[in-house]
Design a protein around this motif. Structure first.
Motif, PDB file in Angstrom:
ATOM      1  N   GLY A 252       0.806  -1.208   0.000  1.00  0.00           N
ATOM      2  CA  GLY A 252       0.000   0.000   0.000  1.00  0.00           C
ATOM      3  C   GLY A 252       0.838   1.256   0.000  1.00  0.00           C
ATOM      4  N   LEU A 253       0.146   2.382  -0.012  1.00  0.00           N
ATOM      5  CA  LEU A 253       0.817   3.668   0.011  1.00  0.00           C
ATOM      6  C   LEU A 253      -0.085   4.722   0.631  1.00  0.00           C
ATOM      7  CD1 LEU A 253      -0.444   5.547  -2.523  1.00  0.00           C
ATOM      8  CD2 LEU A 253       0.914   3.945  -3.828  1.00  0.00           C
ATOM      9  N   GLU A 254       0.557   5.824   0.988  1.00  0.00           N
ATOM     10  CA  GLU A 254      -0.139   6.953   1.586  1.00  0.00           C
ATOM     11  C   GLU A 254       0.183   8.194   0.775  1.00  0.00           C
ATOM     12  OE1 GLU A 254      -0.190   7.857   6.043  1.00  0.00           O
ATOM     13  OE2 GLU A 254       1.355   9.213   5.263  1.00  0.00           O
ATOM     14  N   LEU A 255      -0.847   8.967   0.455  1.00  0.00           N
ATOM     15  CA  LEU A 255      -0.675  10.223  -0.267  1.00  0.00           C
ATOM     16  C   LEU A 255      -1.163  11.370   0.606  1.00  0.00           C
ATOM     17  CD1 LEU A 255      -2.144   9.231  -3.768  1.00  0.00           C
ATOM     18  CD2 LEU A 255       0.240   9.129  -3.022  1.00  0.00           C
ATOM     19  N   THR A 256      -0.491  12.512   0.523  1.00  0.00           N
ATOM     20  CA  THR A 256      -0.896  13.705   1.260  1.00  0.00           C
ATOM     21  C   THR A 256      -0.989  14.868   0.284  1.00  0.00           C
ATOM     22  OG1 THR A 256       0.243  12.904   3.237  1.00  0.00           O
ATOM     23  CG2 THR A 256      -0.331  15.236   3.195  1.00  0.00           C
ATOM     24  N   TRP A 257      -2.099  15.611   0.338  1.00  0.00           N
ATOM     25  CA  TRP A 257      -2.332  16.753  -0.544  1.00  0.00           C
ATOM     26  C   TRP A 257      -1.514  17.943  -0.047  1.00  0.00           C
ATOM     27  CZ3 TRP A 257      -3.951  17.786  -5.191  1.00  0.00           C
ATOM     28  CH2 TRP A 257      -4.359  19.075  -5.535  1.00  0.00           C
ATOM     29  N   ASN A 258      -0.691  18.524  -0.916  1.00  0.00           N
ATOM     30  CA  ASN A 258       0.168  19.644  -0.516  1.00  0.00           C
ATOM     31  C   ASN A 258      -0.397  21.003  -0.919  1.00  0.00           C
ATOM     32  OD1 ASN A 258       0.790  20.139  -3.243  1.00  0.00           O
ATOM     33  ND2 ASN A 258       2.698  19.018  -3.165  1.00  0.00           N
TER      34      ASN A 258
END
Length: 135
Positions: free
Chosen positions: A119-125
């Motif tokens: 899996g992975l984690e994304l963060t909105w910048n």
């Protein structure tokens, strides 16, 4: 009491925000995170209510449209649960400078999703999605 502030949150609204105004030494309790499993092939658009998304591409290729302009620091987590690495998962949006990355693209920021249970984690910048963790 001892001067501690107590906040009770009873809302189950999607997208509700909790703002802490004064410093806190501890937060007790738990916060539930919405979980969604996508099993259909084709395109699925995510919403601000999505936070943890399980991807099952058994039925065929999936295109996941990332939220376009969410709140800064919104986090999305993804986990692939099927065991069919040849079936492509594509994200519509920009992740770490890669436009519309795929799970099979060499050097793609989402290539980890070619493997079952990864899996992975994304963060909105504020402009694009940052890959902040892979597991």
């Amino acid at each position: 009491t001892d001067g501690a502030e107590v906040l009770s949150v009873g809302s189950s609204s999607t997208g509700a925000t909790l703002n802490l105004v004064s410093p806190a030494t501890a937060i007790a309790g738990s916060i539930g995170v919405a979980r969604r499993t996508i099993t259909a092939s084709g395109t699925t658009a995510l919403t601000v209510g999505d936070h943890y998304v399980r991807l099952d591409a058994t039925a065929g290729a999936q295109t996941i449209t990332l939220v376009g302009s969410p709140a800064i620091n919104m986090v999305l987590k993804f986990k692939r649960i099927d065991n069919n690495p040849a079936t492509v998962i594509t994200f519509t949006g920009t992740v770490d400078g890669s436009v519309n990355p795929t799970s099979t693209g060499g050097g793609s920021p989402i290539a980890v999703l070619a493997t079952q249970y990864k899996g992975l984690e994304l963060t909105w910048n504020g402009t694009n999605w940052d890959l902040t963790n892979s597991f």
